[in-house]
Design an enzyme around this catalytic site. Structure first.
Site, short mmCIF file in Angstrom:
data_model
loop_
_atom_site.label_atom_id
_atom_site.label_comp_id
_atom_site.label_asym_id
_atom_site.label_seq_id
_atom_site.Cartn_x
_atom_site.Cartn_y
_atom_site.Cartn_z
N ASP A 69 -5.08 -12.80 6.23
CA ASP A 69 -5.35 -13.27 7.59
C ASP A 69 -5.66 -12.12 8.54
OD1 ASP A 69 -2.50 -13.04 6.83
OD2 ASP A 69 -2.16 -13.23 8.98
N ASP A 88 1.12 -11.84 -3.30
CA ASP A 88 2.45 -12.04 -2.71
C ASP A 88 2.70 -13.52 -2.38
OD1 ASP A 88 2.44 -9.28 -2.77
OD2 ASP A 88 2.01 -9.06 -0.63
N GLU A 144 10.49 -5.81 -4.81
CA GLU A 144 10.39 -4.44 -4.28
C GLU A 144 10.85 -4.34 -2.83
OE1 GLU A 144 6.25 -3.27 -4.20
OE2 GLU A 144 5.71 -4.91 -2.86
N ARG A 151 18.39 0.15 -17.96
CA ARG A 151 17.13 0.86 -17.72
C ARG A 151 16.39 0.18 -16.59
NH1 ARG A 151 19.37 3.86 -20.52
NH2 ARG A 151 18.64 5.00 -22.37
N HIS A 183 1.12 -1.77 -10.24
CA HIS A 183 -0.18 -2.42 -10.00
C HIS A 183 -0.71 -3.21 -11.19
CE1 HIS A 183 0.13 0.19 -6.55
NE2 HIS A 183 -0.81 -0.53 -5.99
N GLN A 233 0.58 -5.70 -12.13
CA GLN A 233 0.75 -7.10 -11.67
C GLN A 233 -0.47 -7.63 -10.96
OE1 GLN A 233 5.06 -7.40 -9.91
NE2 GLN A 233 4.40 -5.26 -9.92
O1 F6P Z 1 0.13 -7.19 -0.79
C1 F6P Z 1 -0.17 -7.00 -2.13
C2 F6P Z 1 0.57 -5.81 -2.69
O2 F6P Z 1 0.29 -5.71 -4.07
C3 F6P Z 1 2.08 -5.82 -2.45
O3 F6P Z 1 2.76 -6.68 -3.30
C4 F6P Z 1 2.40 -4.35 -2.62
O4 F6P Z 1 3.57 -3.99 -1.93
C5 F6P Z 1 1.20 -3.69 -2.00
O5 F6P Z 1 0.13 -4.62 -2.06
C6 F6P Z 1 0.79 -2.40 -2.64
O6 F6P Z 1 -0.28 -1.90 -1.91
P1 F6P Z 1 -1.13 -0.65 -2.39
O7 F6P Z 1 -2.16 -1.15 -3.36
O8 F6P Z 1 -1.74 -0.15 -1.13
O9 F6P Z 1 -0.20 0.32 -3.04
#
Ligand code: F6P
Length: 363
Positions: free
Chosen positions: A122, A147, A242, A279, A285, A287
């Protein structure tokens, strides 16, 4: 209403799976109407830089494998500084607000665009809509974020794939955790929202899910792990979003002080000090990557078809959303009044997690 001949499409903000599907669907939908489509590179940067950075899109651009890949074939930008631009050759340029508006207006005129479809958050939509108004062209927004906290929509592009990626990671970590009788602490993205951590904890059969929306105690977490051990469970999967804070109220950041990372190490160190074989894993990323799952492909395609319909009806400044099981649309100004949507602590997913005995805090 002037007749549409050519539209632009761009992706803005962090990438996620399903963006190429959305670009494909916009292209195919526009071609069905007899319109041309220009893909603008690197979010709005492609319209600001000179020479402009764009490509005319046709069906052949989506021959295997592009539409099935993660990422965005158009590139994107989430630098947080809309004035700092990157040119196609990698060099950079900084412009003032007025210069940006002028370049944008000249750019869309030169390309002959009647409208722009913005696939982004947005925040990006709000910024681009300002430029579109100044240039006198229409804008339609399509929400994406892994997210899944975009305002006004129950689902955004990218979330369903990210949930599958995390589930798959949990399945894999489960085998090594079982083999070693270990507690695996798994840190999941989501910024200030816990949708991804919570839903993946359910689908990945985790024991614990700590999310920013629900206060937890370290003692509560340890009790849940000990209870599992007492019932014969020799390993555990602890999913941590996180964006959770430590009990001292601190976030864990890495790099630039605004990227969340490291809270899993904090949890693992505490557990290790208390005698657990533990551990920590930060999924990172990964994800955001991978081929979009069918749910994201259908969502991205449905959003794109509605966006094209809206443009054909002469609509402007609308955002396509998915609400109560249906694709709908809402005025961007209304969307901007709604806050991002975190996990509802009284919601269905929380009840499901609790029903499964997953520890998610509040005691
Ligand atoms: O908003 C998407 C997201 O992947 C979040 O889950 C994560 O905190 C952030 O972007 C990471 O951003 P960047 O790619 O700038 O490290």
């Amino acid at each position: 209403m002037s007749e549409i001949k050519r539209i632009g499409v761009l992706t803005s903000g962090g990438d996620c799976a399903g963006l190429n599907t959305a670009i494909r669907a916009i292209t195919f939908g526009a071609l069905e109407k007899g319109w041309e489509v220009y893909g603008i590179h690197n979010a709005t940067d492609g319209l600001f830089v000179r020479p402009m950075w764009y490509q005319k899109l046709s069906m052949s651009d989506f021959n295997f494998p592009f539409a099935t890949l993660g990422g965005t074939m158009l590139g994107t930008n989430n630098s947080g500084n809309p004035h700092l631009l990157t040119r196609e050759d990698g060099t950079r340029e900084e412009l003032t607000d007025n210069e940006l508006i002028q370049r944008f207006t000249d750019g869309v005129k030169e390309l002959g665009l009647s409208a722009l479809v913005v696939i982004g958050g947005d925040g990006s939509m709000a910024i681009v809509s300002k430029y579109c108004k100044a240039a006198g062209i229409s804008m339609i927004g399509i929400p994406k974020t892994m997210d899944n906290d975009a305002p006004g929509t129950d689902l955004a592009i990218g979330f369903q794939t990210a949930r599958s990626v995390v589930t798959d990671a949990l399945d894999k970590l489960d085998t090594t955790a079982t083999s070693h009788n270990r507690v695996m602490v798994v840190e999941v993205m989501g910024r200030g929202a816990g949708h991804l951590a919570l839903e993946a904890a359910i689908s990945g059969f985790a024991d614990v899910a700590l999310i920013p929306e629900i206060p937890y105690t370290y003692e509560g977490l340890v009790n849940r792990l000990r209870q599992g051990i007492a019932q014969g469970r020799k390993h555990a999967l602890v999913v941590v979003a996180e964006g959770i804070k430590t009990p001292e109220g601190k976030h864990c950041y890495a790099l630039n002080g605004r990227t969340f990372s490291g809270v899993s190490s904090w949890v693992a160190e505490k557990l290790s000090a208390d005698g657990f074989n533990v551990r920590a894993n930060v999924l990172g990323h990964i994800q955001r990557a991978g081929s979009p799952v069918a749910g994201d492909r259908i969502l991205a395609s449905s959003f794109a078809v509605r966006a094209i319909e809206l443009l054909a009806e002469g609509k402007n400044n609308r955002v396509v959303i998915y609400k109560d099981g249906h694709v709908q649309d809402k005025d961007l100004d209304e969307i901007l009044k709604i806050a991002n949507t975190p996990v509802d602590p009284q919601g269905e997913m929380v009840k499901i997690a609790r029903g499964l005995g997953i520890y998610i805090g509040e005691n």
